[in-house]
Design a protein around this motif. Structure first.
Motif, PDB file in Angstrom:
ATOM      1  N   SER A  52      28.363  24.220  85.761  1.00 39.09           N
ATOM      2  CA  SER A  52      29.698  24.681  86.291  1.00 39.09           C
ATOM      3  C   SER A  52      30.606  23.302  86.453  1.00 39.09           C
ATOM      4  O   SER A  52      30.378  22.416  86.201  1.00 39.09           O
ATOM      5  CB  SER A  52      29.497  25.197  87.855  1.00 39.09           C
ATOM      6  OG  SER A  52      29.199  24.168  88.633  1.00 39.09           O
ATOM      7  N   LEU A  53      31.881  23.868  86.828  1.00 36.43           N
ATOM      8  CA  LEU A  53      32.868  22.654  87.038  1.00 36.43           C
ATOM      9  C   LEU A  53      32.673  21.818  88.173  1.00 36.43           C
ATOM     10  O   LEU A  53      32.916  20.490  87.970  1.00 36.43           O
ATOM     11  CB  LEU A  53      34.137  23.392  87.388  1.00 36.43           C
ATOM     12  CG  LEU A  53      34.950  24.349  86.598  1.00 36.43           C
ATOM     13  CD1 LEU A  53      36.214  24.676  87.039  1.00 36.43           C
ATOM     14  CD2 LEU A  53      35.167  23.489  85.194  1.00 36.43           C
ATOM     15  N   LYS A  58      34.406  13.668  87.372  1.00 41.25           N
ATOM     16  CA  LYS A  58      35.901  13.251  87.090  1.00 41.25           C
ATOM     17  C   LYS A  58      36.305  12.041  86.479  1.00 41.25           C
ATOM     18  O   LYS A  58      37.044  11.968  85.762  1.00 41.25           O
ATOM     19  CB  LYS A  58      36.457  13.356  88.429  1.00 41.25           C
ATOM     20  CG  LYS A  58      37.946  13.432  88.456  1.00 41.25           C
ATOM     21  CD  LYS A  58      38.888  13.531  89.774  1.00 41.25           C
ATOM     22  CE  LYS A  58      40.268  13.414  89.888  1.00 41.25           C
ATOM     23  NZ  LYS A  58      40.972  13.509  90.861  1.00 41.25           N
ATOM     24  N   SER A 111      44.267  18.591  86.287  1.00 37.52           N
ATOM     25  CA  SER A 111      43.133  18.991  87.061  1.00 37.52           C
ATOM     26  C   SER A 111      41.957  19.286  85.900  1.00 37.52           C
ATOM     27  O   SER A 111      41.907  19.270  84.901  1.00 37.52           O
ATOM     28  CB  SER A 111      43.221  20.666  87.691  1.00 37.52           C
ATOM     29  OG  SER A 111      43.352  21.615  86.516  1.00 37.52           O
ATOM     30  N   LYS A 120      39.728  21.839  85.495  1.00 32.60           N
ATOM     31  CA  LYS A 120      39.838  23.172  84.717  1.00 32.60           C
ATOM     32  C   LYS A 120      40.734  22.861  83.590  1.00 32.60           C
ATOM     33  O   LYS A 120      40.516  23.231  82.338  1.00 32.60           O
ATOM     34  CB  LYS A 120      40.061  24.008  85.608  1.00 32.60           C
ATOM     35  CG  LYS A 120      40.362  25.725  84.883  1.00 32.60           C
ATOM     36  CD  LYS A 120      40.241  26.521  86.006  1.00 32.60           C
ATOM     37  CE  LYS A 120      40.595  28.198  85.316  1.00 32.60           C
ATOM     38  NZ  LYS A 120      42.034  28.079  84.427  1.00 32.60           N
ATOM     39  N   ASP A 121      42.019  22.550  83.867  1.00 33.01           N
ATOM     40  CA  ASP A 121      43.100  22.548  83.030  1.00 33.01           C
ATOM     41  C   ASP A 121      42.766  21.446  82.018  1.00 33.01           C
ATOM     42  O   ASP A 121      43.046  21.789  80.537  1.00 33.01           O
ATOM     43  CB  ASP A 121      44.659  21.965  83.440  1.00 33.01           C
ATOM     44  CG  ASP A 121      45.026  23.308  84.479  1.00 33.01           C
ATOM     45  OD1 ASP A 121      44.680  24.519  84.204  1.00 33.01           O
ATOM     46  OD2 ASP A 121      45.807  22.916  85.210  1.00 33.01           O
ATOM     47  N   LEU A 127      39.950  20.562  80.728  1.00 32.44           N
ATOM     48  CA  LEU A 127      38.704  21.152  80.022  1.00 32.44           C
ATOM     49  C   LEU A 127      39.124  21.908  79.183  1.00 32.44           C
ATOM     50  O   LEU A 127      38.919  22.310  77.896  1.00 32.44           O
ATOM     51  CB  LEU A 127      37.559  21.411  80.661  1.00 32.44           C
ATOM     52  CG  LEU A 127      36.789  20.276  81.517  1.00 32.44           C
ATOM     53  CD1 LEU A 127      35.860  20.903  82.354  1.00 32.44           C
ATOM     54  CD2 LEU A 127      36.265  19.295  80.603  1.00 32.44           C
ATOM     55  N   GLU A 128      40.216  22.909  79.520  1.00 30.95           N
ATOM     56  CA  GLU A 128      40.743  23.857  78.764  1.00 30.95           C
ATOM     57  C   GLU A 128      41.527  23.604  77.483  1.00 30.95           C
ATOM     58  O   GLU A 128      41.536  23.894  76.476  1.00 30.95           O
ATOM     59  CB  GLU A 128      41.683  24.981  79.762  1.00 30.95           C
ATOM     60  CG  GLU A 128      40.752  26.001  80.558  1.00 30.95           C
ATOM     61  CD  GLU A 128      41.852  26.835  80.973  1.00 30.95           C
ATOM     62  OE1 GLU A 128      42.969  26.412  81.601  1.00 30.95           O
ATOM     63  OE2 GLU A 128      41.151  28.006  81.637  1.00 30.95           O
ATOM     64  N   LEU A 169      35.961  24.737  77.493  1.00 31.65           N
ATOM     65  CA  LEU A 169      36.002  25.739  78.877  1.00 31.65           C
ATOM     66  C   LEU A 169      36.191  27.154  78.381  1.00 31.65           C
ATOM     67  O   LEU A 169      37.342  27.424  77.586  1.00 31.65           O
ATOM     68  CB  LEU A 169      36.968  25.310  79.851  1.00 31.65           C
ATOM     69  CG  LEU A 169      36.516  25.770  81.280  1.00 31.65           C
ATOM     70  CD1 LEU A 169      35.270  25.263  81.882  1.00 31.65           C
ATOM     71  CD2 LEU A 169      37.732  25.477  82.249  1.00 31.65           C
ATOM     72  N   LYS A 226      35.934  30.134  82.455  1.00 35.55           N
ATOM     73  CA  LYS A 226      35.601  28.832  83.391  1.00 35.55           C
ATOM     74  C   LYS A 226      34.067  28.537  83.395  1.00 35.55           C
ATOM     75  O   LYS A 226      33.451  27.934  84.233  1.00 35.55           O
ATOM     76  CB  LYS A 226      35.628  29.815  84.926  1.00 35.55           C
ATOM     77  CG  LYS A 226      37.225  30.046  85.134  1.00 35.55           C
ATOM     78  CD  LYS A 226      37.264  30.704  86.509  1.00 35.55           C
ATOM     79  CE  LYS A 226      38.678  31.240  86.890  1.00 35.55           C
ATOM     80  NZ  LYS A 226      38.699  31.816  88.422  1.00 35.55           N
ATOM     81  N   LYS A 227      33.610  28.735  82.258  1.00 34.50           N
ATOM     82  CA  LYS A 227      32.132  28.218  81.766  1.00 34.50           C
ATOM     83  C   LYS A 227      32.304  27.181  80.888  1.00 34.50           C
ATOM     84  O   LYS A 227      33.279  27.071  79.678  1.00 34.50           O
ATOM     85  CB  LYS A 227      31.503  29.366  81.100  1.00 34.50           C
ATOM     86  CG  LYS A 227      31.182  30.241  82.018  1.00 34.50           C
ATOM     87  CD  LYS A 227      29.902  30.111  82.939  1.00 34.50           C
ATOM     88  CE  LYS A 227      29.239  31.075  83.772  1.00 34.50           C
ATOM     89  NZ  LYS A 227      28.129  30.707  84.648  1.00 34.50           N
ATOM     90  N   ILE A 228      31.333  25.946  81.162  1.00 35.84           N
ATOM     91  CA  ILE A 228      31.628  24.902  80.303  1.00 35.84           C
ATOM     92  C   ILE A 228      30.994  25.131  78.930  1.00 35.84           C
ATOM     93  O   ILE A 228      29.693  25.468  78.922  1.00 35.84           O
ATOM     94  CB  ILE A 228      31.079  23.736  80.894  1.00 35.84           C
ATOM     95  CG1 ILE A 228      31.946  23.376  82.285  1.00 35.84           C
ATOM     96  CG2 ILE A 228      31.435  22.249  80.211  1.00 35.84           C
ATOM     97  CD1 ILE A 228      31.426  22.233  83.110  1.00 35.84           C
TER      98      ILE A 228
END
Length: 455
Positions: A152-153, A158, A174, A176-177, A179-180, A185, A188-190
């Motif tokens: 998960s995140l 970091k 961030s 999330k952003d 990794l996207e 990503l 929301k899954k890595i």
């Protein structure tokens, strides 16, 4: 009418995508040709009423004829296709034209699979059929772009992400952003590639995410002098592999002005490229880890997974190989931070820096083999190096230099005392090596004696 006029002037000739049949009495053979062409080119045409030399022969055609062709194709080609079947007039003679297409390979005709080779239909072997299936499902069978369900995140470190973004010239917004943006990503899954590079402990999710290193006394693995295992993100493991090799191979030295420059016996660019290749192109589905094995006469970089795809090592060495990557997402992430050459070009770089390098590929592994160089004679150009022990040292390993430094500080130091800093085997091996190279000798007995560094 326009279509008929075009056909009047057309010269038809059999090819890899075009089959000509004299009549529908050859329908069974035509079915084989259709499946064969689909497996090679995914589209093609078959004509009835035309001899294989292109002569327009014609035949009687009714609506029943067209329905029977359609039914036969439906009954005997798998997976199903939906061709366009029509009656056409060429040179005032009735012919049948079939246009077909499909991408659901492999296609089977009468229960067998074929491949178009020139104007012939070659029945596929089990291995060839397997390769078609693998190629078709390549994206689904990839490892690096699959979601890691257990991660998960919260598992992302970091600092690792920030370091990577800085190297790649990207701004952080961030986790999330970021990794996207790096395409690791999904919902929301890595993805597995993201886990390898950015999580706190990748081995928590993948047992193969580790590095094994060893130094051997001779040219075989019978006596181990040192052995270590490392667990970390893949970028850190690459650095640790390089550091381990440089720590245990010989260093040549030269002086430019007031500064000493270390020259490893194996070119650093070639070494680093081979290590990057090992982590980038390895098969992560295999449990085995990347390995560094240092022998007396060579250094081996080993990784699970041989040359990927339909290419061979010989094709790569000759520069004839198309680009096929086992882990394209990992390769792209490496490329963003200038880690490694393109597959094939990396080997070319290695050979340009270390021409004697050898490569071995097996179904389940790949090995890069660097030949170690003979220890050079001492050179007066190396005076004034280190703590006084570097005068004329020639090519010495990092551990040999450490031992000389310890002796410089205390010429009565014992092997046992050195072993508190280095391992017992490393101390014994490197002392014998220094004696052999004429850099060190023992004066007096083990108790009460002392070491003398030979300048």
């Amino acid at each position: 009418m326009d279509t008929q006029n075009k056909i009047k002037t057309m010269i038809l000739k059999e090819s890899e995508t075009l089959e000509l049949k004299k009549s529908t009495s050859e329908l069974k053979e035509a079915i084989i040709s259709i499946s064969s062409i689909l497996n090679k080119h995914q589209k093609g045409e078959v004509y009835f009423g035309i001899k294989d030399n292109g002569e327009i022969f014609g035949q009687d055609i009714s609506d029943t004829t067209l329905r029977e062709i359609s039914k036969t194709i439906s009954d005997h080609i798998e997976p199903k296709i939906f061709p366009k079947i029509e009656k056409i007039i060429i040179n005032k003679k009735s012919c049948i034209k079939i246009e077909f297409h499909g991408k659901d390979m492999p296609y089977f005709a009468h229960g067998r699979s074929y491949m178009r080779v020139g104007t012939e239909n070659k029945q596929l072997t089990v291995k060839e059929l397997e390769n078609i299936i693998l190629h078709k499902n390549k994206e689904n069978l990839r490892w690096d772009n699959q979601v890691c369900e257990k991660a998960s995140l919260k598992d992302v470190e970091k600092e690792k992400l920030l370091t990577y973004l800085k190297k790649s010239g990207l701004a952080y917004s961030s986790i999330k952003d970021s990794l996207e943006r790096l395409e690791v990503l999904s919902d929301k899954k890595i993805l597995n590639a993201g886990v390898l590079l950015f999580t706190k402990n990748p081995r928590k999710f993948f047992k193969s995410a580790k590095l094994r290193c060893a130094v051997f006394l001779n040219n075989d693995s019978s006596i181990i002098l040192d052995r270590k295992e490392f667990e970390d993100d893949v970028l850190s493991l690459i650095q640790k592999a390089q550091d381990y090799v440089l720590e245990h191979i010989n260093l040549g030295m030269k002086v430019e002005g007031l500064y000493r420059i270390d020259i490893p016996e194996i070119n650093i660019e070639a070494l680093r490229e081979s290590i990057i290749n090992a982590f980038c192109h390895r098969d992560y589905r295999e449990y085995e880890s990347v390995e560094v094995a240092i022998f007396k006469d060579r250094v081996e970089i080993r990784n699970p997974g041989g040359v990927y795809g339909d290419i061979t090592l010989d094709q790569i060495l000759k520069g004839q190989a198309p680009v096929e990557r086992r882990n394209p997402l990992i390769a792209d992430l490496f490329k963003r931070i200038s880690f490694g050459e393109k597959w094939g070009r990396g080997i070319k770089l290695i050979l340009s820096k270390e021409p004697g390098t050898m490569f071995k590929s097996f179904p389940n592994g790949f090995i890069t083999i660097f030949k170690r160089k003979e220890t050079t004679k001492k050179s007066s150009k190396n005076k004034g190096v280190g703590k006084g022990v570097g005068k004329g040292v020639g090519n010495l390993s990092v551990n040999e230099l450490k031992i000389l430094d310890l002796i410089t500080e205390n010429h009565k130091i014992t092997k046992k005392e050195m072993s508190r800093i280095l391992t017992k085997k490393i101390v014994e091996y490197n002392i014998e090596s220094l004696k052999f190279k004429g850099k060190l000798r023992r004066i007096g007995p083990d108790k009460g004696g002392y070491w003398e560094i030979i300048k």
